[in-house]
Design a protein around this motif. Structure first.
Motif, PDB file in Angstrom:
ATOM      1  N   LEU A  28      31.119  37.362  37.733  1.00  0.00           N
ATOM      2  CA  LEU A  28      29.880  37.808  37.115  1.00  0.00           C
ATOM      3  C   LEU A  28      30.107  39.131  36.383  1.00  0.00           C
ATOM      4  O   LEU A  28      30.994  39.921  36.731  1.00  0.00           O
ATOM      5  CB  LEU A  28      28.809  38.001  38.181  1.00  0.00           C
ATOM      6  N   ALA A  29      29.296  39.362  35.380  1.00  0.00           N
ATOM      7  CA  ALA A  29      29.385  40.628  34.642  1.00  0.00           C
ATOM      8  C   ALA A  29      28.890  41.765  35.533  1.00  0.00           C
ATOM      9  O   ALA A  29      28.068  41.566  36.428  1.00  0.00           O
ATOM     10  CB  ALA A  29      28.551  40.552  33.371  1.00  0.00           C
ATOM     11  N   ASP A  30      29.426  42.958  35.288  1.00  0.00           N
ATOM     12  CA  ASP A  30      28.997  44.121  36.060  1.00  0.00           C
ATOM     13  C   ASP A  30      27.557  44.479  35.700  1.00  0.00           C
ATOM     14  O   ASP A  30      27.113  44.268  34.562  1.00  0.00           O
ATOM     15  CB  ASP A  30      29.908  45.310  35.756  1.00  0.00           C
ATOM     16  N   LYS A  79      33.556  50.935  37.197  1.00  0.00           N
ATOM     17  CA  LYS A  79      34.667  50.056  36.835  1.00  0.00           C
ATOM     18  C   LYS A  79      34.960  50.203  35.351  1.00  0.00           C
ATOM     19  O   LYS A  79      34.048  50.134  34.522  1.00  0.00           O
ATOM     20  CB  LYS A  79      34.340  48.599  37.153  1.00  0.00           C
ATOM     21  N   ARG A  80      36.237  50.446  35.058  1.00  0.00           N
ATOM     22  CA  ARG A  80      36.628  50.500  33.660  1.00  0.00           C
ATOM     23  C   ARG A  80      36.539  49.099  33.050  1.00  0.00           C
ATOM     24  O   ARG A  80      36.801  48.108  33.740  1.00  0.00           O
ATOM     25  CB  ARG A  80      38.056  51.028  33.522  1.00  0.00           C
ATOM     26  N   PRO A  81      36.189  49.011  31.776  1.00  0.00           N
ATOM     27  CA  PRO A  81      36.093  47.685  31.129  1.00  0.00           C
ATOM     28  C   PRO A  81      37.415  46.927  31.202  1.00  0.00           C
ATOM     29  O   PRO A  81      38.482  47.478  30.914  1.00  0.00           O
ATOM     30  CB  PRO A  81      35.736  48.024  29.675  1.00  0.00           C
ATOM     31  N   GLY A  82      37.354  45.660  31.626  1.00  0.00           N
ATOM     32  CA  GLY A  82      38.536  44.808  31.662  1.00  0.00           C
ATOM     33  C   GLY A  82      39.390  44.942  32.897  1.00  0.00           C
ATOM     34  O   GLY A  82      40.368  44.216  33.048  1.00  0.00           O
ATOM     35  N   GLU A  83      39.056  45.870  33.816  1.00  0.00           N
ATOM     36  CA  GLU A  83      39.863  46.040  35.024  1.00  0.00           C
ATOM     37  C   GLU A  83      39.260  45.245  36.182  1.00  0.00           C
ATOM     38  O   GLU A  83      38.059  44.957  36.202  1.00  0.00           O
ATOM     39  CB  GLU A  83      39.989  47.513  35.391  1.00  0.00           C
ATOM     40  N   HIS A  85      39.531  46.138  39.614  1.00  0.00           N
ATOM     41  CA  HIS A  85      39.117  46.933  40.760  1.00  0.00           C
ATOM     42  C   HIS A  85      38.047  47.956  40.385  1.00  0.00           C
ATOM     43  O   HIS A  85      38.054  48.509  39.280  1.00  0.00           O
ATOM     44  CB  HIS A  85      40.320  47.675  41.364  1.00  0.00           C
ATOM     45  N   TYR A  86      37.159  48.195  41.322  1.00  0.00           N
ATOM     46  CA  TYR A  86      36.211  49.292  41.201  1.00  0.00           C
ATOM     47  C   TYR A  86      36.938  50.572  41.609  1.00  0.00           C
ATOM     48  O   TYR A  86      37.845  50.547  42.461  1.00  0.00           O
ATOM     49  CB  TYR A  86      35.004  49.081  42.113  1.00  0.00           C
ATOM     50  N   ILE A  87      36.547  51.697  41.030  1.00  0.00           N
ATOM     51  CA  ILE A  87      37.176  52.978  41.358  1.00  0.00           C
ATOM     52  C   ILE A  87      36.112  53.969  41.817  1.00  0.00           C
ATOM     53  O   ILE A  87      34.928  53.834  41.478  1.00  0.00           O
ATOM     54  CB  ILE A  87      37.949  53.565  40.161  1.00  0.00           C
ATOM     55  N   ILE A  88      36.548  54.951  42.596  1.00  0.00           N
ATOM     56  CA  ILE A  88      35.653  56.026  43.016  1.00  0.00           C
ATOM     57  C   ILE A  88      35.276  56.830  41.783  1.00  0.00           C
ATOM     58  O   ILE A  88      36.129  57.238  40.995  1.00  0.00           O
ATOM     59  CB  ILE A  88      36.336  56.924  44.057  1.00  0.00           C
ATOM     60  N   ARG A  89      33.984  57.096  41.619  1.00  0.00           N
ATOM     61  CA  ARG A  89      33.514  57.703  40.368  1.00  0.00           C
ATOM     62  C   ARG A  89      33.535  59.231  40.402  1.00  0.00           C
ATOM     63  O   ARG A  89      34.054  59.871  39.491  1.00  0.00           O
ATOM     64  CB  ARG A  89      32.093  57.225  40.064  1.00  0.00           C
ATOM     65  N   THR A 122      30.664  54.308  30.910  1.00  0.00           N
ATOM     66  CA  THR A 122      30.147  54.658  29.587  1.00  0.00           C
ATOM     67  C   THR A 122      31.306  55.029  28.670  1.00  0.00           C
ATOM     68  O   THR A 122      32.470  55.074  29.091  1.00  0.00           O
ATOM     69  CB  THR A 122      29.169  55.837  29.681  1.00  0.00           C
ATOM     70  N   ASP A 123      30.965  55.334  27.427  1.00  0.00           N
ATOM     71  CA  ASP A 123      32.002  55.752  26.469  1.00  0.00           C
ATOM     72  C   ASP A 123      32.686  57.044  26.919  1.00  0.00           C
ATOM     73  O   ASP A 123      33.831  57.304  26.552  1.00  0.00           O
ATOM     74  CB  ASP A 123      31.386  55.938  25.081  1.00  0.00           C
ATOM     75  N   ARG A 124      31.969  57.866  27.694  1.00  0.00           N
ATOM     76  CA  ARG A 124      32.529  59.129  28.174  1.00  0.00           C
ATOM     77  C   ARG A 124      32.904  59.022  29.658  1.00  0.00           C
ATOM     78  O   ARG A 124      32.924  60.017  30.399  1.00  0.00           O
ATOM     79  CB  ARG A 124      31.536  60.267  27.968  1.00  0.00           C
ATOM     80  N   GLY A 125      33.201  57.805  30.082  1.00  0.00           N
ATOM     81  CA  GLY A 125      33.459  57.581  31.499  1.00  0.00           C
ATOM     82  C   GLY A 125      34.606  58.389  32.052  1.00  0.00           C
ATOM     83  O   GLY A 125      34.532  58.910  33.175  1.00  0.00           O
ATOM     84  N   GLU A 126      35.711  58.542  31.284  1.00  0.00           N
ATOM     85  CA  GLU A 126      36.882  59.259  31.786  1.00  0.00           C
ATOM     86  C   GLU A 126      36.569  60.719  32.064  1.00  0.00           C
ATOM     87  O   GLU A 126      36.876  61.246  33.137  1.00  0.00           O
ATOM     88  CB  GLU A 126      38.040  59.146  30.792  1.00  0.00           C
ATOM     89  N   ILE A 127      35.969  61.388  31.093  1.00  0.00           N
ATOM     90  CA  ILE A 127      35.697  62.820  31.269  1.00  0.00           C
ATOM     91  C   ILE A 127      34.613  63.047  32.303  1.00  0.00           C
ATOM     92  O   ILE A 127      34.655  64.012  33.072  1.00  0.00           O
ATOM     93  CB  ILE A 127      35.339  63.476  29.901  1.00  0.00           C
ATOM     94  N   VAL A 128      33.621  62.156  32.372  1.00  0.00           N
ATOM     95  CA  VAL A 128      32.560  62.289  33.381  1.00  0.00           C
ATOM     96  C   VAL A 128      33.150  62.144  34.779  1.00  0.00           C
ATOM     97  O   VAL A 128      32.809  62.897  35.701  1.00  0.00           O
ATOM     98  CB  VAL A 128      31.450  61.253  33.138  1.00  0.00           C
ATOM     99  N   SER A 129      34.041  61.173  34.954  1.00  0.00           N
ATOM    100  CA  SER A 129      34.670  60.970  36.257  1.00  0.00           C
ATOM    101  C   SER A 129      35.555  62.161  36.636  1.00  0.00           C
ATOM    102  O   SER A 129      35.531  62.633  37.781  1.00  0.00           O
ATOM    103  CB  SER A 129      35.502  59.684  36.253  1.00  0.00           C
TER     104      SER A 129
END
Length: 582
Positions: A28-30, A79-83, A85-89, A122-129
């Motif tokens: 299923l989609a996230d 979760k990053r798009p296309g991965e 596993h879920y990751i700690i945010r 989001t588009d800024r997911g890396e820096i937000v995390s």
């Protein structure tokens, strides 16, 4: 048409359905908004940019807490798009590692399936995390200096990719603050210098827990060593190789870190490379270190070797960094600037004027950093440091007052501007004063405040005819006590001694120890108190004009002593506030 038999009906009921024309959905989609989830450990992975790269010092305590009552709050995941596993945010990697340990040890399902809070990428997911993990680790503490420095550098790279350009330190501090992580521009500068100059030489030492204070000492040593190297006609590029070699020989656990040993080895290497005396190199390095420390307090660079040191007569401890200084042999050649004073030698006493023994100095005027050189965080800290109680006047009232004043050709003082620029009242002495009220953050601890108070009181005593040997250092009260003079002092010296003695709080301490003797003590010092009360005005102000008596400044404190006294009062009040828990 004949009625179907029971066997035919049964066969039709058991027959398979129509085959679907579409392929089944693999997953299923996230969710597209914040959603609670139950995930297994197999579906979760730690955040790969986690600032913490070593074992959390609180690992065992957190593990015991999870065993006792489980997780207090669901860990935030994404979760990053296309991965897969879920990751700690935003913080929780230690808890995830502990859950994996407990699952392997107990096979208890409550450690395997856990409630999580999913937040979409989001588009800024890396820096937000990344900023979220930094903030979370800072909140829980124990993040090493080097771990924080590496993460800040990673953040800088992410911002540069996001904006499509390289960014300055000031802009990096602003962007981090916008994303919820506040850090000063000066701190970023030290981190980047550490990554550039220390990581290649002492990676093991840094990752074994070398702290911010120790890193700053090494950076200051590099700066002072380079200046000393250049002053002896060494090539700047050659020094970097020498400095790296010296540091690398000390790489290892922090238990073996001894700053004085590194400094001694660096001085020895400079001496051998440039064929100069050990004492000359030591003097040059200590002068540069002292100049750097003063420039941080005053806000401008102080010429090396030209700031008065406290005489080492046993009454007051040596200034930090000067305790290992060796006396320079007479006649030793020196390539340093003329007029430099050896840190191991007390400076010559200042000129005395008049017959009262007054010490009169003309301190150089220094200005603090310009407001435009401060970050928003530093501006706010400096403004708050000047506010005793807010005046409660609104901005509209201020605007009206300014317009009225402008019509009459008057310019009203602007508190915000004046507080940021400060008023340069004095800059002489070991602990230079450029602002009476504001207390720098690196001084705002009981230990540091006592050191500064001890030195300032010593300087006041010298300026007011009180022998320095009467002051004794102590680790309680204001950092000093006063012994009784064994010889007669001048009138100003006597009043000054009584005044400084009153500041120590010794009287109230003695009374609290033995209340029954309070009245007897009062009677024994009644005459001294009366004399002190009568002479205090002359000590602070001088003698005002009366009918037949002209005004006089004889016997009063010098301007330098008064400014130091104002600073002593401010620092002493702050020390008492800290130790009273206010």
């Amino acid at each position: 048409m004949s009625k179907p038999s029971n066997e035919a009906v049964t066969q039709r009921l058991l027959a398979g359905g129509f085959a679907g024309s579409s392929t089944p959905v693999a997953r299923l989609a996230d969710p597209i908004k914040e959603t609670p989830m139950v995930l297994t450990l197999d579906e979760l992975a730690p955040y790969n940019r986690n600032p913490r790269t070593t074992r959390n010092p609180l690992h065992d305590e957190i593990k015991a807490s999870i065993q006792a009552r489980g997780l207090d709050t669901p860990p935030p995941v994404t979760k990053r798009p296309g991965e897969d596993h879920y990751i700690i945010r935003t913080g929780g990697n230690t808890r995830l590692a502990i859950l994996n340990e407990l699952w392997k040890e107990t096979r208890d399902e409550r450690y395997y399936r856990i409630h999580c809070l999913f937040r979409p990428w989001t588009d800024r997911g890396e820096i937000v995390s990344l900023t979220g993990h930094l903030a979370e680790n800072d909140l829980r503490g124990n993040l090493m200096f080097i771990e924080r420095a590496v993460s800040i550098e990673n953040a800088r790279q992410l911002y540069a990719e996001e904006l499509g350009k390289d960014i300055s330190q000031r802009e990096l501090a602003r962007l981090l603050k916008q994303d919820g992580y506040s850090i000063s521009n000066s701190h970023i500068s030290r981190m980047q210098e550490a990554l550039r100059t220390l990581v290649p030489a002492i990676p093991a030492l840094l990752y074994s827990g070398l702290g911010k204070h120790q890193v700053e000492k090494l950076l200051t040593l590099r700066s002072s060593g380079l200046k000393a190297w250049v002053s002896f006609d060494g090539q700047e590029d050659d020094f970097e190789f020498l400095y790296q070699d010296v540091l690398n020989s000390f790489d290892g656990p922090t238990d073996n870190f001894v700053f004085e040993a590194i400094q001694d080895e660096l001085i020895g290497q400079i001496r051998r490379a440039l064929k100069v005396g050990y004492e000359e190199v030591l003097k040059a390095v200590l002068d540069h270190q002292d100049s750097s420390r003063r420039s941080q307090l005053v806000g401008v660079q102080v010429p090396d070797g030209q700031v008065q040191q406290v005489p080492t007569n046993g009454a007051i401890a040596h200034a930090p960094g000067n305790s290992t200084t060796q006396e320079q042999p007479s006649g030793a050649p020196s390539k340093q600037k003329q007029g430099a004073v050896s840190p191991s030698t007390p400076p010559p006493p200042p000129e005395r004027t008049g017959g009262s023994g007054a010490v009169d100095t003309t301190p150089p005027q220094h200005t603090p950093p310009a407001p435009e050189q401060l970050s928003e965080e530093e501006r706010a800290a400096r403004l708050n440091g000047h506010i005793v109680t807010p005046d409660g006047i609104g901005q509209k009232v201020r605007d009206v007052q300014r317009r009225i004043a402008a019509e009459h050709g008057e310019t009203l003082p602007d508190f915000n501007s004046d507080a940021l620029r400060a008023i340069p009242v004095q800059a002489g002495g070991l602990h230079a004063i450029s602002d009476v009220w504001y207390i720098e953050r690196n001084t705002d601890t009981p230990e540091e405040l006592r050191k500064v108070l001890r030195t300032l009181v010593f300087e006041i005593a010298q300026l007011c005819d009180v022998p320095g040997e009467l002051l004794k250092p102590t680790d309680f009260a204001l950092g000093f006590t006063l012994s009784t003079p064994q010889s007669e002092l001048t009138a100003r010296g006597t009043t000054s001694w009584q005044f400084l003695q009153s500041l120590t709080g010794m009287y109230s301490y003695v009374v609290s120890r033995d209340p029954d003797t309070a009245e007897e003590l009062k009677a024994s010092i009644a005459e001294e108190n009366a004399t002190f009360a009568l002479n205090l005005g002359q000590l602070l102000l001088g003698d005002p004009l009366f009918d037949s008596k002209p005004a006089s400044t004889e016997g009063r404190m010098t301007d330098a002593a008064v400014v130091k006294l104002f600073r002593v009062i401010r620092l002493a009040r702050r020390l008492i506030e800290l130790e009273a828990g206010q």
